[in-house]
Motif scaffolding. Structure first.
Motif, PDB file in Angstrom:
ATOM      1  N   THR A  14     -10.777  31.715  27.042  1.00  0.00           N
ATOM      2  CA  THR A  14      -9.648  31.827  26.119  1.00  0.00           C
ATOM      3  C   THR A  14      -8.970  33.181  26.263  1.00  0.00           C
ATOM      4  OG1 THR A  14     -10.932  30.484  24.592  1.00  0.00           O
ATOM      5  CG2 THR A  14      -8.957  31.511  23.697  1.00  0.00           C
ATOM      6  N   ALA A  15      -9.817  34.227  26.333  1.00  0.00           N
ATOM      7  CA  ALA A  15      -9.270  35.579  26.455  1.00  0.00           C
ATOM      8  C   ALA A  15      -8.464  35.708  27.744  1.00  0.00           C
ATOM      9  CB  ALA A  15     -10.398  36.602  26.441  1.00  0.00           C
ATOM     10  N   SER A  16      -9.000  35.168  28.840  1.00  0.00           N
ATOM     11  CA  SER A  16      -8.318  35.245  30.127  1.00  0.00           C
ATOM     12  C   SER A  16      -7.006  34.482  30.066  1.00  0.00           C
ATOM     13  CB  SER A  16      -9.193  34.651  31.236  1.00  0.00           C
ATOM     14  OG  SER A  16     -10.421  35.293  31.257  1.00  0.00           O
ATOM     15  N   SER A  17      -7.027  33.307  29.407  1.00  0.00           N
ATOM     16  CA  SER A  17      -5.832  32.475  29.280  1.00  0.00           C
ATOM     17  C   SER A  17      -4.744  33.211  28.493  1.00  0.00           C
ATOM     18  CB  SER A  17      -6.198  31.169  28.594  1.00  0.00           C
ATOM     19  OG  SER A  17      -5.055  30.424  28.287  1.00  0.00           O
ATOM     20  N   ASP A  18      -5.154  33.841  27.359  1.00  0.00           N
ATOM     21  CA  ASP A  18      -4.195  34.585  26.542  1.00  0.00           C
ATOM     22  C   ASP A  18      -3.582  35.732  27.334  1.00  0.00           C
ATOM     23  OD1 ASP A  18      -4.736  32.934  24.494  1.00  0.00           O
ATOM     24  OD2 ASP A  18      -6.080  34.311  23.421  1.00  0.00           O
ATOM     25  N   HIS A  19      -4.451  36.371  28.102  1.00  0.00           N
ATOM     26  CA  HIS A  19      -4.012  37.520  28.900  1.00  0.00           C
ATOM     27  C   HIS A  19      -2.941  37.082  29.892  1.00  0.00           C
ATOM     28  CE1 HIS A  19      -4.192  41.120  31.365  1.00  0.00           C
ATOM     29  NE2 HIS A  19      -4.452  40.366  32.429  1.00  0.00           N
ATOM     30  N   ARG A  20      -3.165  35.923  30.518  1.00  0.00           N
ATOM     31  CA  ARG A  20      -2.217  35.457  31.524  1.00  0.00           C
ATOM     32  C   ARG A  20      -0.895  35.034  30.890  1.00  0.00           C
ATOM     33  NH1 ARG A  20      -6.722  33.071  33.829  1.00  0.00           N
ATOM     34  NH2 ARG A  20      -6.197  31.008  33.042  1.00  0.00           N
ATOM     35  N   HIS A  21      -0.999  34.377  29.726  1.00  0.00           N
ATOM     36  CA  HIS A  21       0.229  33.921  29.077  1.00  0.00           C
ATOM     37  C   HIS A  21       1.005  35.079  28.484  1.00  0.00           C
ATOM     38  CE1 HIS A  21      -0.135  29.650  29.568  1.00  0.00           C
ATOM     39  NE2 HIS A  21      -1.403  29.712  29.211  1.00  0.00           N
ATOM     40  N   GLY A  22       0.317  36.119  28.044  1.00  0.00           N
ATOM     41  CA  GLY A  22       0.996  37.235  27.368  1.00  0.00           C
ATOM     42  C   GLY A  22       1.568  38.252  28.334  1.00  0.00           C
ATOM     43  N   ASN A  23       1.180  38.202  29.573  1.00  0.00           N
ATOM     44  CA  ASN A  23       1.642  39.186  30.544  1.00  0.00           C
ATOM     45  C   ASN A  23       2.180  38.493  31.785  1.00  0.00           C
ATOM     46  OD1 ASN A  23       0.507  41.740  29.229  1.00  0.00           O
ATOM     47  ND2 ASN A  23      -1.276  40.414  29.324  1.00  0.00           N
ATOM     48  N   VAL A  24       3.115  39.173  32.421  1.00  0.00           N
ATOM     49  CA  VAL A  24       3.650  38.648  33.667  1.00  0.00           C
ATOM     50  C   VAL A  24       2.719  39.103  34.776  1.00  0.00           C
ATOM     51  CG1 VAL A  24       5.624  38.641  35.227  1.00  0.00           C
ATOM     52  CG2 VAL A  24       6.005  38.815  32.776  1.00  0.00           C
ATOM     53  N   VAL A  25       1.980  38.162  35.341  1.00  0.00           N
ATOM     54  CA  VAL A  25       1.020  38.495  36.407  1.00  0.00           C
ATOM     55  C   VAL A  25       1.373  37.712  37.640  1.00  0.00           C
ATOM     56  CG1 VAL A  25      -0.889  39.118  34.891  1.00  0.00           C
ATOM     57  CG2 VAL A  25      -0.543  36.738  35.487  1.00  0.00           C
ATOM     58  N   ASP A  26       1.034  38.266  38.774  1.00  0.00           N
ATOM     59  CA  ASP A  26       1.339  37.544  40.005  1.00  0.00           C
ATOM     60  C   ASP A  26       0.228  36.575  40.355  1.00  0.00           C
ATOM     61  OD1 ASP A  26      -0.679  39.120  40.967  1.00  0.00           O
ATOM     62  OD2 ASP A  26       0.629  40.539  41.990  1.00  0.00           O
ATOM     63  N   ALA A  27       0.503  35.718  41.332  1.00  0.00           N
ATOM     64  CA  ALA A  27      -0.419  34.643  41.706  1.00  0.00           C
ATOM     65  C   ALA A  27      -1.749  35.174  42.218  1.00  0.00           C
ATOM     66  CB  ALA A  27       0.230  33.768  42.776  1.00  0.00           C
ATOM     67  N   LEU A  28      -1.749  36.334  42.880  1.00  0.00           N
ATOM     68  CA  LEU A  28      -2.998  36.894  43.429  1.00  0.00           C
ATOM     69  C   LEU A  28      -3.972  37.265  42.301  1.00  0.00           C
ATOM     70  CD1 LEU A  28      -1.571  39.159  46.280  1.00  0.00           C
ATOM     71  CD2 LEU A  28      -3.016  37.161  46.565  1.00  0.00           C
ATOM     72  N   THR A  29      -3.435  37.873  41.247  1.00  0.00           N
ATOM     73  CA  THR A  29      -4.287  38.257  40.103  1.00  0.00           C
ATOM     74  C   THR A  29      -4.905  37.017  39.457  1.00  0.00           C
ATOM     75  OG1 THR A  29      -2.703  40.005  39.693  1.00  0.00           O
ATOM     76  CG2 THR A  29      -4.338  39.625  37.991  1.00  0.00           C
ATOM     77  N   VAL A  30      -4.096  35.969  39.289  1.00  0.00           N
ATOM     78  CA  VAL A  30      -4.594  34.723  38.700  1.00  0.00           C
ATOM     79  C   VAL A  30      -5.720  34.146  39.531  1.00  0.00           C
ATOM     80  CG1 VAL A  30      -3.993  32.338  38.142  1.00  0.00           C
ATOM     81  CG2 VAL A  30      -2.417  34.170  37.564  1.00  0.00           C
ATOM     82  N   GLN A  31      -5.518  34.152  40.884  1.00  0.00           N
ATOM     83  CA  GLN A  31      -6.552  33.597  41.781  1.00  0.00           C
ATOM     84  C   GLN A  31      -7.845  34.401  41.698  1.00  0.00           C
ATOM     85  OE1 GLN A  31      -4.853  33.315  45.682  1.00  0.00           O
ATOM     86  NE2 GLN A  31      -3.600  31.516  45.169  1.00  0.00           N
ATOM     87  N   SER A  32      -7.714  35.733  41.666  1.00  0.00           N
ATOM     88  CA  SER A  32      -8.931  36.571  41.604  1.00  0.00           C
ATOM     89  C   SER A  32      -9.681  36.345  40.286  1.00  0.00           C
ATOM     90  CB  SER A  32      -8.577  38.051  41.767  1.00  0.00           C
ATOM     91  OG  SER A  32      -7.812  38.488  40.666  1.00  0.00           O
ATOM     92  N   GLU A  33      -8.916  36.188  39.182  1.00  0.00           N
ATOM     93  CA  GLU A  33      -9.561  35.925  37.907  1.00  0.00           C
ATOM     94  C   GLU A  33     -10.244  34.561  37.891  1.00  0.00           C
ATOM     95  OE1 GLU A  33      -6.590  38.453  34.981  1.00  0.00           O
ATOM     96  OE2 GLU A  33      -7.342  36.530  34.339  1.00  0.00           O
ATOM     97  N   LEU A  34      -9.557  33.574  38.473  1.00  0.00           N
ATOM     98  CA  LEU A  34     -10.175  32.242  38.569  1.00  0.00           C
ATOM     99  C   LEU A  34     -11.464  32.291  39.357  1.00  0.00           C
ATOM    100  CD1 LEU A  34      -7.096  29.909  39.111  1.00  0.00           C
ATOM    101  CD2 LEU A  34      -8.795  29.699  37.305  1.00  0.00           C
ATOM    102  N   LYS A  35     -11.448  33.073  40.431  1.00  0.00           N
ATOM    103  CA  LYS A  35     -12.650  33.198  41.271  1.00  0.00           C
ATOM    104  C   LYS A  35     -13.803  33.800  40.466  1.00  0.00           C
ATOM    105  CE  LYS A  35     -14.038  34.875  45.823  1.00  0.00           C
ATOM    106  NZ  LYS A  35     -13.673  35.703  46.984  1.00  0.00           N
ATOM    107  N   GLU A  36     -13.493  34.846  39.692  1.00  0.00           N
ATOM    108  CA  GLU A  36     -14.520  35.483  38.856  1.00  0.00           C
ATOM    109  C   GLU A  36     -15.070  34.504  37.820  1.00  0.00           C
ATOM    110  OE1 GLU A  36     -12.600  39.949  38.972  1.00  0.00           O
ATOM    111  OE2 GLU A  36     -12.946  38.995  37.047  1.00  0.00           O
ATOM    112  N   LEU A  37     -14.148  33.750  37.210  1.00  0.00           N
ATOM    113  CA  LEU A  37     -14.578  32.779  36.212  1.00  0.00           C
ATOM    114  C   LEU A  37     -15.476  31.705  36.803  1.00  0.00           C
ATOM    115  CD1 LEU A  37     -11.329  32.326  34.110  1.00  0.00           C
ATOM    116  CD2 LEU A  37     -13.533  33.053  33.227  1.00  0.00           C
TER     117      LEU A  37
END
Length: 456
Positions: free
Chosen positions: A415-438
């Motif tokens: 949930t925290a990661s999801s909120d972080h992504r929706h609340g901030n403009v992040v690029d696709a690489l950051t999203v992929q790295s976070e998904l990998k960690e998750l």
């Protein structure tokens, strides 16, 4: 050729196991008195043991959790002027204990909740009425504050503890030393065994004999007797050749035993402990290093040998935990407190079961701590049936708490990661790295969950 059929019983695989050393009570000087009582009494709060004492008699009371080495300065209950011979906790109040002594008195004590912080010398009530030492005590199973005592003066007294007086005195029936005395399940009869080689079933209020049996065992050594299911009587004694025996009797047809089995040639008196919920009887011999257990049924040979717990050291005495003090989650059906010379060692009897659910067949409703009649009413003629309690309330479902916490933490992270992504403009690489960690965290948590499940 006929094949031998093995009798089916859920108690065939009951096994006994001593607890670990750190769960024993160490450095206790158990009494050296040569008296055939249990020397130990236990309830869900405390364990009490008769100990060596200079200048009088004493017993030690410890909270169950106070395991390990017991300090020499641990306070004792030390109001008797002679050695203590028997102790028994009140079944209706876990803080009240009775003691009988060589000083001819019976004393009632109240133990504070946390245990003793200083020596206890003054009893709540002192009951005087015996002319010789008092060696047997037994509380009434359903009537509040009714206590039976038997002494070496061959007298049985029923005490109204609230009033501090002897309400019934049975002094003409026994012509010799009384070996054992106990109540039936609802306290309407008393069973005694005596040195005059007679087994007697008594009406407690009238003090008269309902029925009696001459020579239940041929030998001259002590006989012990307890009531079992359906009013039957189980006795332990000796043959003419000093072989130890166990027998089952029907009081309605006392002429011949339903079964009589020879066990061995040891000299120790066998103390029987009967569990009415499972119909299992445990035989513990003083001086033995083993506990035999049998199942009592309605089918011949009526008393069926189950197994034996054996150890290296002999027992000086034995305490037996009431059913409501057992660990239901571990399928514990009995727990003994075995006295050695210098320690007390709990021994757990367990039925092996794979399921984590409450085992209803092992734990039917059992006798609870609530009395069903007061002393005055009981002596006036009112009987009370045992008030039963369910043990299911003491059962704790073994839910995977750690597993639940892990899943919750994963959800919060997601949930925290999801909120972080929706609340901030992040690029696709950051999203992929976070998904990998998750994903890695999910894999680790899944692995941990499976490990916990395999352990439980």
């Amino acid at each position: 050729m006929s094949r031998k059929v093995v009798r089916t019983s859920k108690f065939r695989h009951v096994f006994g196991q001593a607890v670990k050393a750190d769960q024993c009570y160490d450095d206790i000087r158990i009494s050296q008195m040569t008296w055939d009582s249990n020397f130990c009494s236990v309830n869900p709060k405390f364990v009490a043991m008769i100990v060596e004492a200079s200048g009088g008699g004493a017993f030690l009371v410890l909270p169950l959790a106070k395991t390990g080495r017991i300090d020499m300065s641990q306070p004792t209950v030390c109001g008797h002027t002679g050695p203590v011979l028997d102790i028994e906790w009140c079944p209706h109040n876990d803080n009240v204990i009775a003691s009988g002594s060589e000083d001819c008195s019976v004393m009632i004590w109240e133990i504070p909740d946390g245990g003793l912080t200083q020596p206890l010398k003054e009893p709540v009530v002192k009951l005087d009425g015996h002319s010789k030492r008092v060696g047997i005590l037994s509380w009434h199973p359903t009537a509040h504050n009714v206590l039976m005592s038997a002494g070496c003066d061959n007298v049985v007294i029923l005490w109204n503890v609230v009033r501090g007086e002897a309400a019934v005195r049975i002094d003409t029936l026994h012509t010799d030393l009384i070996y054992s005395a106990c109540w039936n399940r609802d306290g309407t009869q008393i069973l005694t065994s005596c040195k005059d080689k007679k087994l007697r079933v008594l009406d407690p209020r009238k003090g008269t004999v309902i029925t009696e049996k001459e020579k239940p065992h041929e030998g001259s050594r002590p006989v012990r007797a307890v009531f079992v299911s359906d009013g039957k009587i189980l006795t332990t004694g000796f043959s003419r050749m000093s072989e130890r025996q166990v027998a089952l009797w029907d009081p309605n047809t006392f002429d011949e035993a339903l079964t009589l089995q020879e066990l061995d040639t040891s000299s120790g008196v066998l103390l029987p402990f009967y569990d009415p919920d499972t119909s299992v009887v445990y035989l513990c011999g003083k001086g033995d290093s083993s506990i035999r257990y049998f199942e009592v049924t309605d089918e011949a040979p009526y008393v069926h040998y189950l197994s034996m717990y054996s150890s290296k050291e002999s027992q000086k005495g034995m305490g037996y935990m009431p059913k409501r003090g057992l660990d239901i989650n571990k399928c514990e059906i009995a727990r003994f407190y075995k006295l050695h010379e210098r320690k007390c060692e709990p021994i757990v009897m367990t039925v092996p079961r794979k399921s984590d659910l409450f085992q209803e067949d092992l734990y039917p409703d059992t006798i609870g701590p609530e009395p069903s009649v007061e002393a005055d009413d009981w002596f006036a003629g009112k009987d009370g049936k045992p008030i039963l309690m369910s043990l299911k309330d003491g059962f704790v479902a073994t839910t995977k708490n750690k597993e639940c916490k892990s899943i919750k933490s994963l959800m919060s992270i997601t949930t925290a990661s999801s909120d972080h992504r929706h609340g901030n403009v992040v690029d696709a690489l950051t999203v992929q790295s976070e998904l990998k960690e998750l994903r890695q965290m999910v894999e680790e948590l899944t692995k941990r969950v499976s490990e916990l499940e395999s352990k439980s």
